[in-house]
Design a protein around this motif. Structure first.
Motif, PDB file in Angstrom:
ATOM      1  N   VAL A 196      97.653  14.247  13.270  1.00  0.00           N
ATOM      2  CA  VAL A 196      96.398  14.987  13.101  1.00  0.00           C
ATOM      3  C   VAL A 196      96.713  16.455  12.781  1.00  0.00           C
ATOM      4  O   VAL A 196      96.144  17.047  11.856  1.00  0.00           O
ATOM      5  CB  VAL A 196      95.532  14.898  14.388  1.00  0.00           C
ATOM      6  CG1 VAL A 196      94.312  15.804  14.284  1.00  0.00           C
ATOM      7  CG2 VAL A 196      95.123  13.459  14.654  1.00  0.00           C
ATOM      8  N   HIS A 197      97.653  17.034  13.516  1.00  0.00           N
ATOM      9  CA  HIS A 197      97.995  18.448  13.275  1.00  0.00           C
ATOM     10  C   HIS A 197      98.591  18.635  11.877  1.00  0.00           C
ATOM     11  O   HIS A 197      98.264  19.597  11.186  1.00  0.00           O
ATOM     12  CB  HIS A 197      98.967  18.950  14.348  1.00  0.00           C
ATOM     13  CG  HIS A 197      98.284  19.300  15.636  1.00  0.00           C
ATOM     14  ND1 HIS A 197      97.643  20.497  15.835  1.00  0.00           N
ATOM     15  CD2 HIS A 197      98.124  18.604  16.777  1.00  0.00           C
ATOM     16  CE1 HIS A 197      97.119  20.528  17.059  1.00  0.00           C
ATOM     17  NE2 HIS A 197      97.399  19.377  17.652  1.00  0.00           N
ATOM     18  N   ARG A 198      99.442  17.697  11.479  1.00  0.00           N
ATOM     19  CA  ARG A 198     100.056  17.824  10.141  1.00  0.00           C
ATOM     20  C   ARG A 198      98.983  17.743   9.046  1.00  0.00           C
ATOM     21  O   ARG A 198      98.995  18.516   8.099  1.00  0.00           O
ATOM     22  CB  ARG A 198     101.117  16.740   9.924  1.00  0.00           C
ATOM     23  CG  ARG A 198     102.397  17.035  10.677  1.00  0.00           C
ATOM     24  CD  ARG A 198     103.581  16.203  10.169  1.00  0.00           C
ATOM     25  NE  ARG A 198     104.755  16.477  10.953  1.00  0.00           N
ATOM     26  CZ  ARG A 198     105.185  15.732  11.987  1.00  0.00           C
ATOM     27  NH1 ARG A 198     104.543  14.637  12.320  1.00  0.00           N
ATOM     28  NH2 ARG A 198     106.263  16.084  12.652  1.00  0.00           N
ATOM     29  N   GLU A 199      98.074  16.790   9.222  1.00  0.00           N
ATOM     30  CA  GLU A 199      96.986  16.661   8.224  1.00  0.00           C
ATOM     31  C   GLU A 199      96.177  17.935   8.106  1.00  0.00           C
ATOM     32  O   GLU A 199      95.650  18.264   7.049  1.00  0.00           O
ATOM     33  CB  GLU A 199      96.028  15.537   8.645  1.00  0.00           C
ATOM     34  CG  GLU A 199      96.540  14.172   8.303  1.00  0.00           C
ATOM     35  CD  GLU A 199      95.704  13.100   8.992  1.00  0.00           C
ATOM     36  OE1 GLU A 199      94.579  13.390   9.455  1.00  0.00           O
ATOM     37  OE2 GLU A 199      96.203  11.973   9.091  1.00  0.00           O
ATOM     38  N   ARG A 200      96.063  18.638   9.237  1.00  0.00           N
ATOM     39  CA  ARG A 200      95.287  19.886   9.222  1.00  0.00           C
ATOM     40  C   ARG A 200      96.124  21.077   8.780  1.00  0.00           C
ATOM     41  O   ARG A 200      95.691  22.211   8.855  1.00  0.00           O
ATOM     42  CB  ARG A 200      94.724  20.180  10.617  1.00  0.00           C
ATOM     43  CG  ARG A 200      93.889  19.074  11.205  1.00  0.00           C
ATOM     44  CD  ARG A 200      92.536  18.987  10.528  1.00  0.00           C
ATOM     45  NE  ARG A 200      91.733  17.946  11.150  1.00  0.00           N
ATOM     46  CZ  ARG A 200      90.500  18.128  11.609  1.00  0.00           C
ATOM     47  NH1 ARG A 200      89.920  19.287  11.496  1.00  0.00           N
ATOM     48  NH2 ARG A 200      89.847  17.135  12.156  1.00  0.00           N
ATOM     49  N   GLY A 201      97.384  20.802   8.421  1.00  0.00           N
ATOM     50  CA  GLY A 201      98.181  21.865   7.816  1.00  0.00           C
ATOM     51  C   GLY A 201      99.173  22.538   8.737  1.00  0.00           C
ATOM     52  O   GLY A 201      99.798  23.541   8.356  1.00  0.00           O
TER      53      GLY A 201
END
Ligand SMILES: Cc1cc2nc3c(=O)[nH]c(=O)nc-3n(C[C@H](O)[C@H](O)[C@H](O)COP(=O)(O)OP(=O)(O)OC[C@H]3O[C@@H](n4cnc5c(N)ncnc54)[C@H](O)[C@@H]3O)c2cc1C
Length: 403
Positions: A196-201
């Motif tokens: 989730v954190h990676r998807e949010r950048g």
């Protein structure tokens, strides 16, 4: 000057306020003093890394009680002054301003302090997140949209990462774990949250501890990892946990070991009690020593200590099902019980893929925790598994287990 404080509570936050209030509600009508090292009216810490950091709330909203509550309850507030010495034989606490308070019973609720990387203290651009000043300083820094590097893969760092991304900052999160948040939620759920954190950048760097903060002219410009890599940034948030605030009690005769060592009643010594992040006590079921840094635990222990102080010989052991939550982006993560040391995690409802599920953690064949993401009602139903020691084989027969 020595004053008779009657009942004295040191530490004016969640645990200390609950204890002081509980003493009054329990019928104690003598002198009651609440000593707090911070200069503010007692406030709540969970919003520091959430609503306060993002700017959705202002600091007044964090107050634990309305200002008049203390005078209404006859609680004398001594704020902005730390207790510096405890003399148990004389039943006396000395404060930093030189005054002394004698007590009939003393409640220690001094919580914990943010841990700092060695050598990073005092550098411009290095932040921790424990007090309202910490949160406001970081919030001011984030307004300039720096590249924020977060050291630590726990809840506070992950929440700050979510807020900083929401404010448009570039964010790198560095953890020595293989999976961020694994200590708190285990590897499976940690992997999902990392996604989730990676998807949010958020850029996530795992598996290498930070050796030191690199500074130029007294300002942080990045960190050096133990494996030799250098990561550049304009601001560094050190989110590597907290340590119990007990230095002033060294030599007092209290047993100090990762906190104030208490018995099952939360009694630490003769007429001395402890509650909240600072207190360690034996789990009545397993005998294991626990010290929990959770908001609900702090209030529950404060209330229990108040009851036990007033109960005399009929004091009862502290019993709880630990509860903690964390908000990251639009996800609400909630946990009952303890996830550490689990040897299996079973999804009960929903799925990791949907990012809406409940899961049960099992250790040595017994259910030790239940975790939910976005399934508040379903999670609450699992709490009953934690109120008694439930074997997983027995629990699973009544659950719609999917994995
Ligand atoms: C950023 C952040 C986010 C969090 N989010 C969550 C969350 O989402 N969910 C959750 O369950 N928990 C969360 N927590 C944890 C929760 O806030 C703590 O468990 C709770 O604040 C503990 O309360 P306490 O009263 O035991 O101690 P503390 O809140 O640490 O308060 C102790 C007080 O005692 C004072 N003190 C210390 N030494 C002395 C002394 N010698 N003399 C006088 N005063 C002294 C300190 O200054 C402090 O004001 C979070 C914590 C932080 C820092």
């Amino acid at each position: 000057m020595t004053a008779s404080g009657g009942l004295v509570v040191v530490g004016a936050s969640a645990a200390g306020v609950a204890a002081a209030e509980g003493l009054r509600h329990g019928g104690y009508d003598g002198p009651l003093t609440l000593v707090g090292g911070e200069p503010h009216l007692p406030y709540d810490r969970p919003p520091l890394s959430k609503q306060l950091l993002s700017g959705v709330w202002e600091r007044e909203r964090l107050r634990l009680r309305a200002p008049e509550t203390y005078s209404d309850l006859g609680i004398e507030l001594r704020l902005g002054v730390r207790a510096t010495e405890l003399d148990m034989a004389a039943r006396r606490v000395r404060l930093a301003d030189g005054t002394e308070l004698t007590y009939s019973n003393l409640v220690l609720a001094t919580g914990a302090r943010a841990r700092m990387l060695p050598g990073a203290q005092g550098l411009t651009g290095v932040y921790t997140l424990r007090t309202v000043e910490d949160a406001l300083a970081l919030r001011t820094a984030l307004a300039a949209h720096p590249h924020l590097l977060i050291v630590g893969g726990g809840f506070v760092g992950a929440e700050a990462a979510a807020v900083a991304r929401g404010l448009g900052c570039e964010v790198t999160l560095v953890t020595d774990q293989q999976v961020p948040l694994a200590d708190a939620v285990g590897a499976e759920v940690g992997t999902m949250l990392a996604e989730v954190h990676r998807e949010r950048g958020v850029r996530i760097v795992t598996g290498s501890p930070v050796k030191e903060v690199i500074a130029e002219d007294g300002r942080a410009v990045g960190v050096l990892l133990a494996d030799g890599r250098v990561l550049r940034a304009q601001a560094v948030l050190v989110g590597i946990g907290a340590r119990p605030d007990t230095d002033w009690l060294t030599g007092s005769g209290l047993s100090l070991h990762h906190g104030i060592v208490c018995d099952s009643l939360l009694r630490a010594g003769d007429a001395v009690w402890a509650a909240g992040d600072v207190a360690s006590w034996p789990d009545p079921v397993t005998g294991e020593r626990l010290r929990i840094e959770h908001r609900t635990n702090a209030s529950e222990q404060g209330m229990t200590v108040a009851r036990n102080v007033l109960a005399g010989p009929s004091a009862t052991a502290f019993q709880t099902v630990p509860y903690v939550w964390s908000d990251q982006y639009d996800l609400k993560i909630q946990i009952y019980g303890g996830t550490r040391g689990a040897d299996a995690v079973h999804i009960v409802e929903g799925s990791l893929k949907q990012r809406a599920f409940t899961a049960v953690y099992v250790r040595d064949g017994y259910v030790t925790a239940a975790l939910g993401v976005g399934m508040i009602r379903q999670l609450r139903a699992l709490r009953r598994l934690l109120t008694t020691r439930t074997p997983w084989d027995q629990a699973r027969t009544s659950l719609p287990v999917t994995a």
